[in-house]
Design an enzyme around this catalytic site. Structure first.
Site, PDB file in Angstrom:
ATOM      1  N   ASN A 106     -35.332  27.132 -60.888  1.00  0.00           N
ATOM      2  CA  ASN A 106     -34.488  26.014 -61.307  1.00  0.00           C
ATOM      3  C   ASN A 106     -34.856  25.716 -62.757  1.00  0.00           C
ATOM      4  O   ASN A 106     -35.875  25.105 -63.047  1.00  0.00           O
ATOM      5  CB  ASN A 106     -34.778  24.799 -60.412  1.00  0.00           C
ATOM      6  CG  ASN A 106     -33.941  23.593 -60.774  1.00  0.00           C
ATOM      7  OD1 ASN A 106     -33.193  23.618 -61.757  1.00  0.00           O
ATOM      8  ND2 ASN A 106     -34.060  22.544 -60.004  1.00  0.00           N
ATOM      9  N   HIS A 134     -25.056  18.047 -56.548  1.00  0.00           N
ATOM     10  CA  HIS A 134     -25.966  17.978 -55.389  1.00  0.00           C
ATOM     11  C   HIS A 134     -25.387  18.728 -54.190  1.00  0.00           C
ATOM     12  O   HIS A 134     -25.745  18.440 -53.047  1.00  0.00           O
ATOM     13  CB  HIS A 134     -26.204  16.511 -54.934  1.00  0.00           C
ATOM     14  CG  HIS A 134     -27.004  15.674 -55.885  1.00  0.00           C
ATOM     15  ND1 HIS A 134     -26.731  14.349 -56.090  1.00  0.00           N
ATOM     16  CD2 HIS A 134     -28.082  15.973 -56.652  1.00  0.00           C
ATOM     17  CE1 HIS A 134     -27.595  13.843 -56.964  1.00  0.00           C
ATOM     18  NE2 HIS A 134     -28.416  14.810 -57.327  1.00  0.00           N
ATOM     19  N   GLU A 188     -33.506  21.898 -51.302  1.00  0.00           N
ATOM     20  CA  GLU A 188     -32.549  22.719 -52.047  1.00  0.00           C
ATOM     21  C   GLU A 188     -33.076  24.136 -52.276  1.00  0.00           C
ATOM     22  O   GLU A 188     -32.320  25.105 -52.258  1.00  0.00           O
ATOM     23  CB  GLU A 188     -32.214  22.034 -53.375  1.00  0.00           C
ATOM     24  CG  GLU A 188     -31.386  20.775 -53.144  1.00  0.00           C
ATOM     25  CD  GLU A 188     -31.316  19.840 -54.336  1.00  0.00           C
ATOM     26  OE1 GLU A 188     -30.300  19.837 -55.018  1.00  0.00           O
ATOM     27  OE2 GLU A 188     -32.289  19.099 -54.560  1.00  0.00           O
ATOM     28  N   ARG A 242     -28.729   6.357 -64.864  1.00  0.00           N
ATOM     29  CA  ARG A 242     -27.289   6.501 -65.125  1.00  0.00           C
ATOM     30  C   ARG A 242     -26.530   5.284 -64.611  1.00  0.00           C
ATOM     31  O   ARG A 242     -26.856   4.749 -63.544  1.00  0.00           O
ATOM     32  CB  ARG A 242     -26.729   7.752 -64.452  1.00  0.00           C
ATOM     33  CG  ARG A 242     -27.272   9.048 -65.011  1.00  0.00           C
ATOM     34  CD  ARG A 242     -26.521  10.238 -64.407  1.00  0.00           C
ATOM     35  NE  ARG A 242     -27.197  11.481 -64.701  1.00  0.00           N
ATOM     36  CZ  ARG A 242     -27.647  12.333 -63.781  1.00  0.00           C
ATOM     37  NH1 ARG A 242     -27.466  12.081 -62.487  1.00  0.00           N
ATOM     38  NH2 ARG A 242     -28.249  13.438 -64.137  1.00  0.00           N
ATOM     39  N   ARG A 263     -30.758  28.303 -59.388  1.00  0.00           N
ATOM     40  CA  ARG A 263     -29.912  27.122 -59.291  1.00  0.00           C
ATOM     41  C   ARG A 263     -29.068  27.057 -60.581  1.00  0.00           C
ATOM     42  O   ARG A 263     -29.594  27.127 -61.680  1.00  0.00           O
ATOM     43  CB  ARG A 263     -30.777  25.873 -59.191  1.00  0.00           C
ATOM     44  CG  ARG A 263     -29.929  24.632 -59.215  1.00  0.00           C
ATOM     45  CD  ARG A 263     -30.778  23.402 -59.308  1.00  0.00           C
ATOM     46  NE  ARG A 263     -29.904  22.242 -59.266  1.00  0.00           N
ATOM     47  CZ  ARG A 263     -30.160  21.111 -59.898  1.00  0.00           C
ATOM     48  NH1 ARG A 263     -31.242  21.003 -60.631  1.00  0.00           N
ATOM     49  NH2 ARG A 263     -29.346  20.107 -59.811  1.00  0.00           N
TER      50      ARG A 263
END
Ligand code: AMP
Length: 396
Positions: free
Chosen positions: A7, A180, A384, A241, A91
């Site tokens: 990743n 996601h 993940e 965010r 990823r």
């Protein structure tokens, strides 16, 4: 077979070596400050000590070389040679409309990922650098790209088209993509397993509540709605965010504060959300500590966060015309019983009942609703990396 999961971010790289037969992690770690002074690798073999080593990493190629050297190291390594790595799973954040599922990486695929760079200018270029660095160091090892957006490509048009001139979709592919996806897919599948029901028979809502946060409606095994948009900025309030705001605020703040739109967007991405409201932290653990000490802005941040989660959960129940299971995952969703209580207290009208003893447990797959709860509530730690390893194995 051993699968290396990578990743890659702009200045960091996380990795796990996973044995796909046992699905056990053999070693994991990360490289930080790539291309910056003071770069270091953190490496941990299964059952062994975590070790941090400072080493120069001018580019991602040196970082991946250090990862590979650690994996085959005579003392701390977990394999004898790189031949024992059967495949690499990467990823990749944005697959645009081109990628509706994971894919074996070829030169054409790399080009197609590059064509999505505009949509994720901070993430996709870093992902491609990671792919190219692995290609250079392991030219004969098959590689697979697993996209954050792919799972949501099943959304119907009415869920992904924005209410702006249609030509922006036609010309620039401006639409909702969602992110996601690997987590939402993993967690919704696991929920069906835990409930002993076929995946394609359930209406599930997944609340991925971490520093980045998004909600997904999975209807009969397909993502039909999700809260992040063309970029990860839309939807829930997150660590830093803003999530949804009136778009007119961008120009308003720009004028008032004498800033460019780009600068305001940076604030919406990096200085807003829980950080912006609380004024002191983006971390929910600090928020909870603040609440205990009577900090009003910490309480407000938590309340605004929970309010937004409830709004989306409610909307998605209506969109799917019902819900069988609600699943909480990621840092906050997995660890914080209070957020689950806050959300579920708004769903009592649907017959949702939490089991307090179950809801107080942590760190494992759990059904946290009572046996007679009409809608099941679950906590499932997301994984993940394992999902990327599974997809990689399936494709090679
Ligand atoms: P993630 O992005 O999934 O790694 O989640 C990170 C966020 O989860 C952190 O910012 C924390 O706010 C939150 N988190 C992690 N552990 C806990 C915990 N034990 N209690 C409350 N929040 C937590």
């Amino acid at each position: 077979m051993n699968i290396l999961v990578i990743n890659c971010g702009s200045s960091s790289l996380k990795f796990q070596l996973i044995d796909s037969d046992s699905e056990k992690v053999l070693a994991k770690g990360l490289c930080e400050r790539i291309g910056i002074d003071g770069s270091r690798i953190v490496y941990q073999p299964a059952g062994g000590e975590k070790e941090t080593t400072e080493a120069p990493m001018p580019t991602h190629t040196e970082a991946i070389k250090l990862v590979l050297d650690s994996l085959i190291d005579a003392n701390k390594g977990v394999i004898k040679s790189l031949d024992e790595i059967g495949a690499v799973g990467h990823r990749v954040v944005h697959g645009g409309e081109k990628f509706a599922k994971s894919t074996l990486i070829t030169d054409e695929v790399i080009k197609a990922i590059e064509e999505c760079n505009d949509l994720a200018p901070l993430h996709n270029p870093a992902n491609i650098i990671g792919i190219n660095a692995c290609k250079e160091l392991m030219p004969n090892t098959p590689m697979v790209a697993v996209f954050d957006t792919a799972f949501h490509q099943t959304m119907p048009e009415e869920a992904y088209i924005y209410g702006i001139p249609y030509e922006y979709y036609e010309k620039y592919k401006v639409r909702r993509y969602g992110f996601h996806g690997t987590s939402h897919s993993f967690v919704s599948k696991r929920a069906a397993e835990m409930l002993g029901k076929p995946y394609d028979s359930l209406k599930t809502i997944v609340c991925h509540l971490g520093n980045g946060a998004s909600i997904c409606a999975v209807d009969h095994g397909k993502s039909v709605e999700t809260s992040m948009g063309m970029t990860p900025l839309e939807g829930l309030i997150m660590g830093t965010r803003s999530g949804d705001i009136d778009p007119a605020i961008v120009e308003f703040i720009a004028k008032k504060e004498n800033k460019t739109a780009e600068e305001v967007l940076k604030i919406l991405n990096k200085e807003s959300g829980v950080q912006g409201i609380s004024g002191f932290t983006s971390d929910f653990r600090d928020i909870e500590e603040g609440i205990e000490k009577g900090n009003k802005r910490a309480k407000l941040a938590m309340d605004v966060f929970a309010h937004r989660v409830v709004r989306y959960v409610g909307a998605y129940i209506a969109q799917m015309n019902g819900v069988d299971a609600i699943v909480f995952t990621a840092g906050l969703g997995e660890n914080d019983k209070t957020i689950r209580e806050m959300v579920c207290s708004h769903l009592e009208f649907l017959g949702v009942k939490l089991d307090d003893a179950q809801n107080s447990k942590r760190g494992e797959d759990l059904i946290v609703s009572t046996d007679d709860s009409k809608v099941k509530v679950l906590v499932i730690p997301t994984n993940e990396e394992l999902m990327i390893a599974r997809d990689t194995l399936a494709l090679i």
